[in-house]
Design a protein around this motif. Structure first.
Motif, mmCIF file in Angstrom:
data_model
loop_
_atom_site.group_PDB
_atom_site.id
_atom_site.type_symbol
_atom_site.label_atom_id
_atom_site.label_comp_id
_atom_site.label_asym_id
_atom_site.label_seq_id
_atom_site.Cartn_x
_atom_site.Cartn_y
_atom_site.Cartn_z
ATOM 1 N N TYR A 166 34.195 55.748 15.185
ATOM 2 C CA TYR A 166 34.700 57.121 15.206
ATOM 3 C C TYR A 166 34.898 57.581 16.647
ATOM 4 O O TYR A 166 34.307 57.051 17.583
ATOM 5 C CB TYR A 166 33.728 58.056 14.471
ATOM 6 C CG TYR A 166 33.585 57.718 13.012
ATOM 7 C CD1 TYR A 166 32.696 56.730 12.601
ATOM 8 C CD2 TYR A 166 34.350 58.367 12.042
ATOM 9 C CE1 TYR A 166 32.577 56.392 11.266
ATOM 10 C CE2 TYR A 166 34.223 58.044 10.696
ATOM 11 C CZ TYR A 166 33.344 57.058 10.326
ATOM 12 O OH TYR A 166 33.231 56.725 9.002
ATOM 13 N N SER A 218 37.885 58.767 12.267
ATOM 14 C CA SER A 218 37.944 57.309 12.310
ATOM 15 C C SER A 218 38.979 56.850 13.327
ATOM 16 O O SER A 218 40.008 57.483 13.516
ATOM 17 C CB SER A 218 38.314 56.777 10.933
ATOM 18 O OG SER A 218 38.589 55.396 10.982
ATOM 19 N N THR A 269 34.511 59.396 -1.088
ATOM 20 C CA THR A 269 33.382 59.889 -0.297
ATOM 21 C C THR A 269 32.217 58.906 -0.328
ATOM 22 O O THR A 269 32.031 58.158 -1.296
ATOM 23 C CB THR A 269 32.910 61.240 -0.820
ATOM 24 O OG1 THR A 269 32.504 61.105 -2.188
ATOM 25 C CG2 THR A 269 34.017 62.275 -0.742
ATOM 26 N N CYS A 303 31.009 60.638 4.795
ATOM 27 C CA CYS A 303 32.382 60.379 5.223
ATOM 28 C C CYS A 303 33.320 60.602 4.042
ATOM 29 O O CYS A 303 32.937 60.371 2.883
ATOM 30 C CB CYS A 303 32.500 58.953 5.746
ATOM 31 S SG CYS A 303 34.170 58.465 6.224
ATOM 32 N N ILE A 304 34.521 61.057 4.354
ATOM 33 C CA ILE A 304 35.578 61.160 3.358
ATOM 34 C C ILE A 304 36.807 60.460 3.922
ATOM 35 O O ILE A 304 37.199 60.715 5.059
ATOM 36 C CB ILE A 304 35.861 62.633 2.991
ATOM 37 C CG1 ILE A 304 36.886 62.721 1.859
ATOM 38 C CG2 ILE A 304 36.284 63.457 4.194
ATOM 39 C CD1 ILE A 304 36.965 64.103 1.214
ATOM 40 N N ASN A 305 37.375 59.543 3.144
ATOM 41 C CA ASN A 305 38.520 58.822 3.688
ATOM 42 C C ASN A 305 39.822 59.560 3.397
ATOM 43 O O ASN A 305 39.831 60.642 2.783
ATOM 44 C CB ASN A 305 38.541 57.376 3.213
ATOM 45 C CG ASN A 305 39.001 57.217 1.768
ATOM 46 O OD1 ASN A 305 39.289 58.189 1.074
ATOM 47 N ND2 ASN A 305 39.091 55.989 1.324
ATOM 48 N N TRP A 306 40.936 58.984 3.801
ATOM 49 C CA TRP A 306 42.233 59.653 3.696
ATOM 50 C C TRP A 306 42.619 59.915 2.236
ATOM 51 O O TRP A 306 43.345 60.864 1.948
ATOM 52 C CB TRP A 306 43.308 58.803 4.370
ATOM 53 C CG TRP A 306 43.457 57.452 3.744
ATOM 54 C CD1 TRP A 306 42.740 56.330 4.015
ATOM 55 C CD2 TRP A 306 44.368 57.102 2.688
ATOM 56 N NE1 TRP A 306 43.137 55.293 3.214
ATOM 57 C CE2 TRP A 306 44.143 55.740 2.392
ATOM 58 C CE3 TRP A 306 45.348 57.798 1.992
ATOM 59 C CZ2 TRP A 306 44.861 55.072 1.425
ATOM 60 C CZ3 TRP A 306 46.065 57.120 1.022
ATOM 61 C CH2 TRP A 306 45.815 55.772 0.733
ATOM 62 N N TYR A 339 43.389 60.126 8.044
ATOM 63 C CA TYR A 339 42.198 59.533 8.646
ATOM 64 C C TYR A 339 40.944 59.795 7.818
ATOM 65 O O TYR A 339 40.835 60.809 7.142
ATOM 66 C CB TYR A 339 41.966 60.110 10.039
ATOM 67 C CG TYR A 339 43.042 59.752 11.030
ATOM 68 C CD1 TYR A 339 44.178 60.541 11.156
ATOM 69 C CD2 TYR A 339 42.926 58.636 11.843
ATOM 70 C CE1 TYR A 339 45.171 60.222 12.070
ATOM 71 C CE2 TYR A 339 43.915 58.307 12.757
ATOM 72 C CZ TYR A 339 45.022 59.099 12.859
ATOM 73 O OH TYR A 339 46.000 58.777 13.773
ATOM 74 N N ALA A 340 39.991 58.878 7.942
ATOM 75 C CA ALA A 340 38.643 59.148 7.454
ATOM 76 C C ALA A 340 37.935 60.044 8.471
ATOM 77 O O ALA A 340 38.094 59.871 9.680
ATOM 78 C CB ALA A 340 37.875 57.840 7.282
ATOM 79 N N GLN A 347 39.030 53.041 6.013
ATOM 80 C CA GLN A 347 37.973 53.369 5.064
ATOM 81 C C GLN A 347 36.772 53.941 5.811
ATOM 82 O O GLN A 347 36.687 53.869 7.027
ATOM 83 C CB GLN A 347 37.572 52.117 4.283
ATOM 84 C CG GLN A 347 38.700 51.526 3.466
ATOM 85 C CD GLN A 347 39.312 52.538 2.508
ATOM 86 O OE1 GLN A 347 38.607 53.246 1.800
ATOM 87 N NE2 GLN A 347 40.631 52.608 2.485
ATOM 88 N N CYS A 348 35.865 54.517 5.062
ATOM 89 C CA CYS A 348 34.649 55.053 5.658
ATOM 90 C C CYS A 348 33.711 53.922 6.042
ATOM 91 O O CYS A 348 33.444 53.040 5.224
ATOM 92 C CB CYS A 348 33.967 55.989 4.668
ATOM 93 S SG CYS A 348 34.801 57.570 4.493
#
Length: 125
Positions: free
Chosen positions: A112, A98, A57, A50-53, A32-33, A104-105
């Motif tokens: 969220y 997410s 960033t 945010c940081i995605n899977w 997950y993001a 994606q972020c």
């Protein structure tokens, strides 16, 4: 039960640093993001980073170059390293996941869920 626990906030002077932690329980966050948000007194909640899977960033423009988001999937934890803090960074900081697996972020809080209780960051001399 899916939960986040934020920690690491505190009172610091301008220019100092803090590292916020967002520890997940009840699920594995690697797919997950994860987003960080903040809410200052009298203001609406604001997306910060945010940081995605996959580890990509994104940042709010005002924190770009000062904040660094990272994740440790083995510890099921996301971090927000905050450097060169400013008084305008004062807020309660929250993390959330997410709604989309492998998503994606997106800088929109409605994407969220499962918000933590927040951690207070105060930047003041």
């Amino acid at each position: 039960q899916l939960q986040f626990l934020e920690s690491g906030g505190g009172l610091v002077e301008p220019g100092e640093s803090l590292r916020l932690n967002c520890a997940a329980s009840g699920f594995t966050l690697s797919a997950y993001a994860i987003g960080w948000f903040r809410q200052a007194p009298g203001k609406e909640r604001e997306w910060v980073s945010c940081i995605n899977w996959a580890g990509s960033t994104t940042y709010l423009n005002s924190v770009k170059g000062r904040f660094i988001i990272s994740r440790d999937n083995a510890k099921n934890t996301v971090y927000l390293q905050m450097n060169s803090l400013r008084p305008e960074d004062t807020a309660v900081y929250y993390c959330a996941v997410s709604k989309r697996v492998l998503g994606q972020c997106v800088p929109d809080e409605y994407e969220y869920q499962n918000w933590g209780q927040g951690t207070q960051v105060t930047v003041s001399s």
